[in-house]
Design a protein around this motif. Structure first.
Motif, mmCIF file in Angstrom:
data_model
loop_
_atom_site.group_PDB
_atom_site.id
_atom_site.type_symbol
_atom_site.label_atom_id
_atom_site.label_comp_id
_atom_site.label_asym_id
_atom_site.label_seq_id
_atom_site.Cartn_x
_atom_site.Cartn_y
_atom_site.Cartn_z
ATOM 1 N N LEU A 97 35.740 9.686 -32.949
ATOM 2 C CA LEU A 97 35.776 10.340 -31.758
ATOM 3 C C LEU A 97 34.832 9.965 -30.664
ATOM 4 O O LEU A 97 35.069 9.518 -29.357
ATOM 5 C CB LEU A 97 35.593 11.752 -31.785
ATOM 6 C CG LEU A 97 36.603 12.771 -32.611
ATOM 7 C CD1 LEU A 97 36.198 14.086 -32.746
ATOM 8 C CD2 LEU A 97 38.037 12.755 -31.722
ATOM 9 N N VAL A 98 33.534 9.300 -31.181
ATOM 10 C CA VAL A 98 32.382 9.249 -30.608
ATOM 11 C C VAL A 98 32.534 7.606 -30.262
ATOM 12 O O VAL A 98 32.247 7.027 -29.196
ATOM 13 C CB VAL A 98 31.154 9.460 -31.156
ATOM 14 C CG1 VAL A 98 29.939 8.844 -30.187
ATOM 15 C CG2 VAL A 98 30.988 11.009 -31.212
ATOM 16 N N GLY A 153 34.915 5.131 -30.969
ATOM 17 C CA GLY A 153 36.290 4.750 -30.744
ATOM 18 C C GLY A 153 36.790 4.020 -31.478
ATOM 19 O O GLY A 153 36.345 3.785 -32.704
ATOM 20 N N GLY A 208 33.623 5.844 -19.328
ATOM 21 C CA GLY A 208 34.009 7.003 -19.614
ATOM 22 C C GLY A 208 35.596 7.022 -19.297
ATOM 23 O O GLY A 208 36.438 8.043 -19.699
ATOM 24 N N ALA A 242 39.208 5.560 -20.741
ATOM 25 C CA ALA A 242 39.924 4.986 -22.104
ATOM 26 C C ALA A 242 40.860 3.906 -21.687
ATOM 27 O O ALA A 242 41.904 3.823 -21.916
ATOM 28 C CB ALA A 242 40.676 6.151 -22.825
ATOM 29 N N GLU A 297 35.911 -1.373 -26.476
ATOM 30 C CA GLU A 297 36.215 -2.287 -27.753
ATOM 31 C C GLU A 297 36.151 -3.460 -27.314
ATOM 32 O O GLU A 297 35.896 -4.581 -28.100
ATOM 33 C CB GLU A 297 37.825 -1.732 -27.637
ATOM 34 C CG GLU A 297 38.011 -0.342 -28.341
ATOM 35 C CD GLU A 297 37.560 0.687 -27.661
ATOM 36 O OE1 GLU A 297 37.883 0.793 -26.535
ATOM 37 O OE2 GLU A 297 36.503 1.709 -28.326
ATOM 38 N N HIS A 351 29.015 4.880 -22.702
ATOM 39 C CA HIS A 351 30.594 4.921 -23.298
ATOM 40 C C HIS A 351 30.485 6.037 -24.497
ATOM 41 O O HIS A 351 31.661 6.865 -24.167
ATOM 42 C CB HIS A 351 31.029 3.613 -23.554
ATOM 43 C CG HIS A 351 31.608 2.738 -22.698
ATOM 44 N ND1 HIS A 351 32.820 2.617 -21.949
ATOM 45 C CD2 HIS A 351 30.670 1.888 -21.787
ATOM 46 C CE1 HIS A 351 32.962 2.199 -20.957
ATOM 47 N NE2 HIS A 351 31.901 1.501 -20.649
ATOM 48 N N TRP A 352 29.782 5.810 -25.281
ATOM 49 C CA TRP A 352 29.881 7.016 -26.440
ATOM 50 C C TRP A 352 29.586 8.456 -25.967
ATOM 51 O O TRP A 352 30.360 9.121 -26.403
ATOM 52 C CB TRP A 352 28.413 6.439 -27.720
ATOM 53 C CG TRP A 352 28.800 5.128 -28.191
ATOM 54 C CD1 TRP A 352 30.163 4.598 -28.274
ATOM 55 C CD2 TRP A 352 27.917 4.339 -29.011
ATOM 56 N NE1 TRP A 352 29.798 3.237 -29.021
ATOM 57 C CE2 TRP A 352 28.605 3.401 -29.362
ATOM 58 C CE3 TRP A 352 26.386 4.529 -28.930
ATOM 59 C CZ2 TRP A 352 27.695 2.523 -30.098
ATOM 60 C CZ3 TRP A 352 25.736 3.915 -29.752
ATOM 61 C CH2 TRP A 352 26.409 2.581 -30.332
ATOM 62 N N ASN A 365 32.732 9.389 -24.521
ATOM 63 C CA ASN A 365 33.656 9.844 -25.539
ATOM 64 C C ASN A 365 33.380 11.127 -26.203
ATOM 65 O O ASN A 365 34.292 11.987 -26.487
ATOM 66 C CB ASN A 365 33.827 8.606 -26.816
ATOM 67 C CG ASN A 365 34.444 7.416 -26.403
ATOM 68 O OD1 ASN A 365 34.987 7.318 -25.317
ATOM 69 N ND2 ASN A 365 34.057 6.319 -26.884
ATOM 70 N N ARG A 398 34.617 13.795 -23.719
ATOM 71 C CA ARG A 398 36.013 13.791 -23.624
ATOM 72 C C ARG A 398 36.489 14.583 -24.518
ATOM 73 O O ARG A 398 37.634 15.248 -24.698
ATOM 74 C CB ARG A 398 36.565 12.506 -23.467
ATOM 75 C CG ARG A 398 38.048 12.280 -23.324
ATOM 76 C CD ARG A 398 38.404 11.158 -22.656
ATOM 77 N NE ARG A 398 38.109 9.789 -23.447
ATOM 78 C CZ ARG A 398 37.205 9.192 -22.962
ATOM 79 N NH1 ARG A 398 36.582 9.128 -21.814
ATOM 80 N NH2 ARG A 398 36.823 8.063 -24.082
ATOM 81 N N HIS A 399 35.680 14.439 -25.880
ATOM 82 C CA HIS A 399 36.534 14.993 -27.123
ATOM 83 C C HIS A 399 35.447 16.160 -27.691
ATOM 84 O O HIS A 399 35.478 16.328 -28.775
ATOM 85 C CB HIS A 399 36.333 13.973 -28.242
ATOM 86 C CG HIS A 399 37.314 12.951 -27.898
ATOM 87 N ND1 HIS A 399 39.085 12.996 -27.686
ATOM 88 C CD2 HIS A 399 37.208 11.379 -27.551
ATOM 89 C CE1 HIS A 399 39.237 11.968 -27.505
ATOM 90 N NE2 HIS A 399 38.366 11.014 -27.403
#
Length: 428
Positions: free
Chosen positions: A151-152, A154, A175, A177, A182, A365-366, A369, A372-373
């Motif tokens: 989740l964190v 990706g 933030g 997706a 990646e 980014h983490w 993530n 968001r989750h």
């Protein structure tokens, strides 16, 4: 004395955030988009026991203190006023606080949240940086839940600094997706591969390999035979399954083992990405000597790790928030100390690069993530652990942005007699 009055005495009347408390009092900027809310007297207990970042962390992780709004913004505001350095209260004010809160409530010692790694748990596993104690420290942080890390982190499942270009690194892409993280992680692995000069048929050892990101990249993109080792059993199991799914089993392998148990003298290249932080200052010389002995003449080592901005800083606080909640027994050194240890082990240093700003972006980014989750993360690991991560990642963004910590890649070679086998002007 109400808690809002205490807050104003400690930080002043112009704090750039809202303050509210269970006693109905309030202070600070009523229009601020971030707020500090003291939910119960237990938060006061924690702050009385540890009037600094540790007390605040305990109160927040346990849910007795709430930080509302964007965590990074809240921490940035707090870092700019007195709360960040500790709570300084006069004896007279302390007496008034005690009368207000109640003596029994004020002095009552509250156990730390269960998410905190106590010294007793570590000492029970042996000497600092013994194999057993290192395994316990790694278990505490990395064996949380593979599903949580997915989740964190990706799809890349890469828990180290990425490398962004100017497009992927723009703040407005954090933030989203859209694959920017990646792409940046792929770019990091490719940068490491180019610095190492990976070619088909070579043997690569990746120490502290995590979930096998570098292992799979080197095998898939460069035809290299790779062994990755990790002290996390859950990481090794996850990586083994992913390697099989990607059809890389003939080239790639991840083992649950200590790097110290890897046989010497048979690898063309070694990557160490995010492991040196766990080695300990006293063990750096032995660590790099061990890696040197595992390389063939003409081999290369790429060491990638978090560093301190200077080499002459006093030793890190081993009882601080990061050591208790995130990286037990973790130690950071200045880049000069790392480079000297590599050099003294026999490596010729060929290149050094600081990726400080890249790690701040990676952490953003983490953190996005996780936000968001959030509900899924809480369901997977519990609210306390999720709070630890939200606080730790936002604080780390601030640390990298303000040059409290850095991230260095240092490339060294084991000379073949006097030959480095390096190109005169490397393309990387």
């Amino acid at each position: 004395m109400r808690l809002a009055e205490i807050f104003e005495r400690v930080v002043g009347p112009d704090a750039p955030l809202r303050f509210t408390a269970y006693d109905g009092s309030s202070a600070g900027d009523p229009n601020s988009d971030v707020a500090l809310h003291v939910r119960t007297p237990v938060a006061v207990n924690y702050l009385a026991q540890s009037p600094n970042g540790l007390g605040l962390t305990r109160a927040y992780v346990s849910g007795h203190l709430e930080l509302e709004g964007d965590m990074y913004t809240a921490l940035r505001h707090m870092a700019d006023f007195a709360f960040a350095e500790g709570i300084n209260v006069s004896a007279r004010d302390l007496a008034r606080i005690v009368r207000s809160v109640g003596w029994v409530k004020f002095v009552n010692r509250v156990a730390p949240p269960p998410e905190e790694m106590t010294r007793g748990r570590l000492v029970a596993r042996g000497w600092r940086h013994s194999k057993q104690r290192d395994a316990e420290a790694i278990h505490h942080h990395y064996d949380v839940s593979n599903a949580f890390y997915e989740l964190v982190l990706g799809p890349s499942m890469t828990y180290t600094c990425a490398v962004f270009d100017d497009g992927d690194g723009s703040p407005d892409r954090v933030g989203r997706a859209d694959g920017a993280l990646e792409s940046a992680q792929f770019r990091k692995y490719e940068l490491v591969s180019r610095k190492l000069g990976l070619e088909p048929g070579m043997r690569l050892l990746d120490v502290g390999c995590g979930w096998g990101g570098m292992v799979m990249h080197a095998a898939r993109e460069h035809g290299v035979r790779v062994l990755g080792v990790t002290l996390s059993k859950e990481q090794a199991e996850w990586a083994g399954k992913r390697i099989a799914q990607e059809g890389l089993s003939e080239l790639a392998e991840v083992r649950h083992m200590d790097y110290r148990d890897v046989p010497d003298g048979s690898y063309d290249r070694i990557s160490s990405i995010g492991l040196t932080e766990h080695i300990g200052s006293r063990n750096l010389d032995a660590y790099f000597a061990s890696l040197y002995s595992k390389l063939v003449p003409g081999g290369r080592l790429l060491n990638h790790c978090i560093t301190r901005p200077r080499n002459n800083l006093r030793p890190m606080d081993t009882g601080g928030v990061i050591n208790r909640y995130v990286f037990p027994d973790g130690e950071l050194e200045g880049p000069g100390r790392i480079q000297t240890a590599m050099n003294d082990a026999g490596f010729e240093i060929r290149h050094q690069e600081n990726l400080r700003e890249h790690y701040a972006l990676t952490l953003r980014h983490w953190g996005a993530n996780l936000d968001r989750h959030w509900d899924e993360a809480v369901a997977e690991v519990g609210e306390g652990t999720a709070r630890v991560w939200r606080l730790y990642m936002a604080g780390s963004v601030l640390g990298f942005e303000r040059d409290v910590v850095q991230l260095h890649q240092i490339l060294g070679t084991r000379l073949d007699d006097t030959a480095s086998h390096m190109p005169l002007r490397p393309e990387f």
